[in-house]
Write an enzyme that holds these catalytic residues in place. Structure first.
Site, PDB file in Angstrom:
ATOM      1  N   VAL A   2     -15.742  -9.129  -5.626  1.00 17.57           N
ATOM      2  CA  VAL A   2     -17.035  -9.759  -5.343  1.00 17.57           C
ATOM      3  C   VAL A   2     -18.164  -8.973  -6.003  1.00 17.57           C
ATOM      4  CG1 VAL A   2     -18.673 -10.333  -3.508  1.00 17.57           C
ATOM      5  CG2 VAL A   2     -16.235 -10.745  -3.164  1.00 17.57           C
ATOM      6  N   LYS A  31      -3.056   0.909   8.918  1.00 17.14           N
ATOM      7  CA  LYS A  31      -3.386  -0.215   8.024  1.00 17.14           C
ATOM      8  C   LYS A  31      -2.128  -1.022   7.800  1.00 17.14           C
ATOM      9  CE  LYS A  31      -6.489   2.480   5.024  1.00 17.14           C
ATOM     10  NZ  LYS A  31      -6.625   2.953   3.622  1.00 17.14           N
ATOM     11  N   GLU A  45      -2.756   6.894   7.857  1.00 14.33           N
ATOM     12  CA  GLU A  45      -3.413   7.925   7.049  1.00 14.33           C
ATOM     13  C   GLU A  45      -4.380   8.693   7.906  1.00 14.33           C
ATOM     14  OE1 GLU A  45      -5.438   5.839   3.964  1.00 14.33           O
ATOM     15  OE2 GLU A  45      -3.647   5.619   2.740  1.00 14.33           O
ATOM     16  N   GLU A  68      -9.774   2.127  -5.661  1.00 14.39           N
ATOM     17  CA  GLU A  68     -10.681   2.523  -4.583  1.00 14.39           C
ATOM     18  C   GLU A  68     -10.336   3.914  -4.058  1.00 14.39           C
ATOM     19  OE1 GLU A  68     -12.075  -1.734  -2.744  1.00 14.39           O
ATOM     20  OE2 GLU A  68     -10.594  -0.614  -1.610  1.00 14.39           O
ATOM     21  N   GLY A  97      -8.779  -6.024   2.896  1.00 15.89           N
ATOM     22  CA  GLY A  97      -9.951  -6.682   3.472  1.00 15.89           C
ATOM     23  C   GLY A  97     -10.255  -6.294   4.901  1.00 15.89           C
ATOM     24  N   GLY A  98      -9.797  -5.148   5.315  1.00 15.72           N
ATOM     25  CA  GLY A  98     -10.184  -4.655   6.642  1.00 15.72           C
ATOM     26  C   GLY A  98      -9.396  -5.257   7.785  1.00 15.72           C
ATOM     27  N   ARG A 119      -7.452  -7.419  -9.096  1.00 17.51           N
ATOM     28  CA  ARG A 119      -8.183  -8.680  -9.293  1.00 17.51           C
ATOM     29  C   ARG A 119      -9.646  -8.362  -9.564  1.00 17.51           C
ATOM     30  NH1 ARG A 119     -11.210  -8.890  -4.666  1.00 17.51           N
ATOM     31  NH2 ARG A 119     -10.325  -7.770  -2.915  1.00 17.51           N
ATOM     32  N   LYS A 153       0.803  -1.219   0.000  1.00 15.25           N
ATOM     33  CA  LYS A 153       0.000   0.000   0.000  1.00 15.25           C
ATOM     34  C   LYS A 153       0.835   1.266   0.000  1.00 15.25           C
ATOM     35  CE  LYS A 153      -4.100  -2.000   1.961  1.00 15.25           C
ATOM     36  NZ  LYS A 153      -5.202  -1.891   2.917  1.00 15.25           N
TER      37      LYS A 153
END
Lengths: 140, 444, 444, 140
Positions: free
Chosen positions: C294, C158, C200, C275, C164-165, C291, C116
């Protein structure tokens, strides 16, 4: 309209004060007029309907008379008139036991066999659908 | 706006209409016959009224019980669905007389278009090409022979008051007329209580193409594309698609224009379809279906619209707010009708799912499919960017579908979809005979 | 062109990929763990290979068994699906080393974007606004406090290697740092074998908006619209929609342009998502998901396309033949994820059907939902002309859906869809808390 | 890789002519080299794998040895070599009973307990999946 023959219809008409009768079903249409000036209030046309008896919700030796049409159920032939039948009444085959209003037509329902009224299952002025239990009766 | 709707039908179409009611916040009232008391439409509707015995005449055709149920359930409208009373002008009139909205064309429009001879005259007046044929009912075999001589064989005899393939007879040679004409009259009398017979030139190599319209009765007539319904078994549609394959687009545009003009001219209100035969680069008016059709989802898919919603808006007196230019037709849609070919209890039902697939059905595990009504079990609709992709997706969907407990035409549908004739697109109404019946002959 | 594809995944996404294989005439090979031997993806694929025990590490993360299965089953490509090995650069590399096509970005792209901190640096270079934060991994609590002081509280910690949280912690006040920073490091180490932490500024009133792209690695980058994924429970997406409601379209256009530029700049190949957080009329780069996601069906619906198909074409080395101007985005689409909140055997499953509805699922009557994997049971996707219609149709679909045998979040989803906050559209990532958690408090 | 401990691995390596061994599983990775120049043809690296025994397809008093990985099944260690075992052979715990090739690596499968080979259930050179029956054996 189950197994109605001409004799049954004429017989019923004879024993009922209507001046005209018009009856239609899948297999035939019949119109009958009486040669007299008498008329029934609140009834534009009358249809004589034989109740289908469904063995439904019956207790012990009683039977259920169900509605043959969709309409509004009345125990009385007209607003101020006495009821066709009351609990405990013994009625003959062919006796009118209630009125079902549908599309502004008053349809008189007849008992199909001699019986005694045990319970009234539909409320005065309530909607009834096809096959809905109206009376619990005991065959005589 | 309609707030409470009685749906005078059963099966997948009743379920489909209830879904739109839910989307629009309209209360739905189902009606059902005594054998349908466990039906999905009864379970899904907000309320349900039993209206008679199993025979259609006692229940789904019993207009008195239906209208009484609507009145007593305080509905303000009746949607007739497809089939049963959907194209019955007398019923539409009774509904209106009872103070209810009939979701469909005006009764007089239904009556006018229901008479095929009158409808054809109307089409001619609107400059729409029609096949050669008589303009008055034919009186007897002698006149039939004379008219056929003038038109040229083969000819087709149709009940002037009929539809749905009933009472139709194809006469290929004068010597058959003496036998077939009375049969057509008898069938027309039996099914439609009207023995009037219409005769037309029979086009042997023709595509059945129809144009889907919705009009508001006050000037706006919208077109939702055409459908090719040439895959038929004994005049019963099996597969429908939009847009039509291998038909000149200019021709289609002309047909669309003719159809819209016809609807404008007669002040049509509601959803309706103009059916044509397309043969040798020309098109010929066949008839107008003044109602929703089974195959309407094909047009819903390509136009991303809900035709039942539009029906309900128009019936509520709300003018169409969309312009024709706002109706974008995208991709290609196909529908396969899954029909029962036996009765039975559904022991296992798995609908196809996933991308590009829509299923309209009233099936669920445990439901009984009896002998009383229509044999339509489910409609599988796919919508993909191209015709080839639609065909591939339909094949996938038909392979995924599981219906156990009775026999269906699933394999037959797969055979047609997968046939070179269908894939090529240049088929005509003979395709069923060419693919399935030819196959059966080979197998025996 | 890929002719035989191994799908290195399970559940609804494996089923969904198999469907596209069928549409494209590609042979599909499923892999499964010993507890998944009755799974729908195993039944639907042309072939299936058991690759290990119930634990993901033994089976769906067992790259050796997966690649060996692909080689021995003569596959020419592996699709990783979503989750498991989908964003694992090492796996992608191993697949390529085995002489197979990896359906996804180049391994080096996955590695680059998976970090990231690197990804954020890249975004900055491409002139994409980023939230204030560190550019190097933070070493210890003291540095964390110093960086947080500079950025301003609240801040979010993060895992630099994560997604994925997991490993995320929000720090609202300096006094929480000493406790939460080590927790974040521990979680990052545990989940991603990499304790690097990114800090962040935490935007409290933000929408999560992402841009769906497909690029062919040789110049063409196509956008399939944006998705609003702000309805989240503990950073897990629950409901997604396209287009986003109540977001300035000019802002969206800028985000789309930035995203396409970024993908062009790095020569991205395959499907991917950029995102963003949108807050106070500004947007901030969050991360790239290299990728399929969902929620991809939402974009498929509005663009009438099949993103898996495009993935397979691009992976086969076929350049994208569509122009951006040919991608018409129509109507409005919504997706609700139906998650299991207990394990159990499905005793009854009835998917919603009818107009505007798509369902992606691996459920069927009798299947066991165990504790080993993802709790996603089904995705309900609706696509209607307007947002209001989409919401109404989703409500209808959620009411139709029947899942018996275990507990699901179906009612919770219905509550969100039907809430004034969601209907209004002006919600942010706090909407789950505002609708569901507030409701639960009231109820207790 | 079920319940492997260092001793088992070293023991196996000692009794097997490989010069190098590299083994990875979820919980650990181990590399072993032998200080000698000997090398096995056709085998780049060898992995010692302990067979999981599943009570599957067993008849009477026999047991089934299944494949712990996905790969190609070989009864022989190399193309021209004699088979590891034959029907009727009595093998000891730790004896290599077959080779499974996966990603160009030859994985030798060991018997987990002393047994007699009753039947070979997988074909020479055929693909085997996880859990697939390889041998029917009788415990000794």
């Amino acid at each position: 309209m189950y197994n109605l023959d001409l004799q049954t219809i004429l017989h019923a008409f004879e024993h009922y004060p209507a001046s005209e009768l018009e009856l239609s079903c899948a297999s035939f249409t019949i119109k009958i007029k009486r040669n007299s000036g008498e008329n029934l209030p609140h009834v534009q046309t009358a249809e004589i309907t034989k109740a289908e008896t469904v063995e439904h919700r019956k207790t012990q030796d009683t039977s259920i008379i169900t509605s043959p049409i969709v309409g509004t159920f009345y125990l009385t032939p007209a607003p101020d008139a006495p009821p066709h039948v009351q609990v405990g009444d013994a009625v003959d085959s062919g006796s009118v036991i209630c009125t079902i209003e549908a599309m502004k037509m008053m349809n008189q329902l007849e008992a199909e066999y001699p019986c005694e009224i045990v319970r009234v299952l539909a409320g005065q002025g309530s909607m009834v659908e096809f096959g809905q239990p109206l009376f619990e009766v005991k065959r005589r | 706006m309609i707030r409470s709707l009685l749906i005078a039908n059963r099966g997948e179409i009743a379920v489909r209409i209830i879904r739109t009611c839910r989307d629009m916040g309209i209360r739905s009232v189902a009606v059902y016959s005594t054998v349908d008391n466990n039906s999905m439409h009864v379970q899904m509707a907000d309320e349900a009224v039993c209206i008679g015995g199993p025979q259609s005449a006692e229940s789904y055709l019993n207009s008195k019980n239906i209208i009484t149920a609507a009145c007593l359930k305080r509905c303000d409208a009746i949607h007739p669905g497809v089939g049963f009373l959907a194209e019955n002008a007398h019923f539409a009139e009774s509904v209106e007389k009872a103070g209810l909205i009939f979701v469909g064309p005006k009764p007089e429009t239904i009556a006018l278009l229901g008479d095929k001879i009158q409808a054809k005259r109307l089409a001619k007046e609107a400059q729409i090409p029609v096949t050669d044929g008589n303009e008055m009912p034919i009186e007897g075999v002698q006149e039939a022979l004379r008219v056929a001589q003038a038109i040229g064989y083969p000819v087709i005899l149709k009940a002037a008051a009929g539809g749905g393939g009933r009472g139709m007879r194809i006469v290929e040679h004068p010597r058959q007329m003496a036998e077939l004409f009375p049969v057509a009259v008898r069938e027309a009398t039996a099914f439609f209580a009207n023995g009037s017979i219409l005769m037309e030139r029979y086009l042997t190599k023709a595509k059945h193409i129809e144009v889907q319209l919705v009009a508001d009765g006050s000037g706006s007539v919208l077109c939702f594309g055409e459908r090719d319904c040439s895959v038929q078994q004994r005049h019963q549609k099996l597969i429908e698609e939009s847009p039509a394959a291998k038909v000149d687009r200019t021709l289609i545009e002309h047909m669309v224009q003719c159809s819209r003009d016809l609807f404008s001219r007669i002040g049509y209100r509601g959803a309706g379809t103009v059916e044509y035969l397309v043969s040798n680069g020309s098109y010929y008016f066949m008839e107008v279906n003044s109602r929703l059709q089974v195959e309407h989802p094909v047009s819903e898919a390509v136009s991303s619209s809900d035709l039942v919603r539009l029906q309900l808006l128009v019936a509520s007196g709300i003018p169409l707010s969309t312009n024709q230019s706002e109706i974008l037709l995208t991709g290609h849609a196909l529908e396969c009708r899954i029909n029962a070919i036996s009765t039975g209890k559904i022991t296992r039902f798995i609908p196809p799912l996933g991308p590009y697939v829509r299923v309209d059905t009233h099936l669920y595990d445990g439901i009984e499919v009896g002998p009383y009504y229509d044999h339509l079990l489910a409609k599988i609709i796919v919508h993909a960017p191209t015709r080839n992709q639609s065909i591939a997706t339909m094949k996938r969907a038909l392979q995924e579908l599981v219906v156990e407990g009775l026999s269906t035409n699933q394999k037959e549908q797969l055979a047609i979809i997968d046939s070179p004739q269908f894939k090529n697109g240049a088929f005509d109404t003979g395709i069923y005979r060419q693919t399935i019946e030819a196959q059966s002959c080979k197998n025996t």
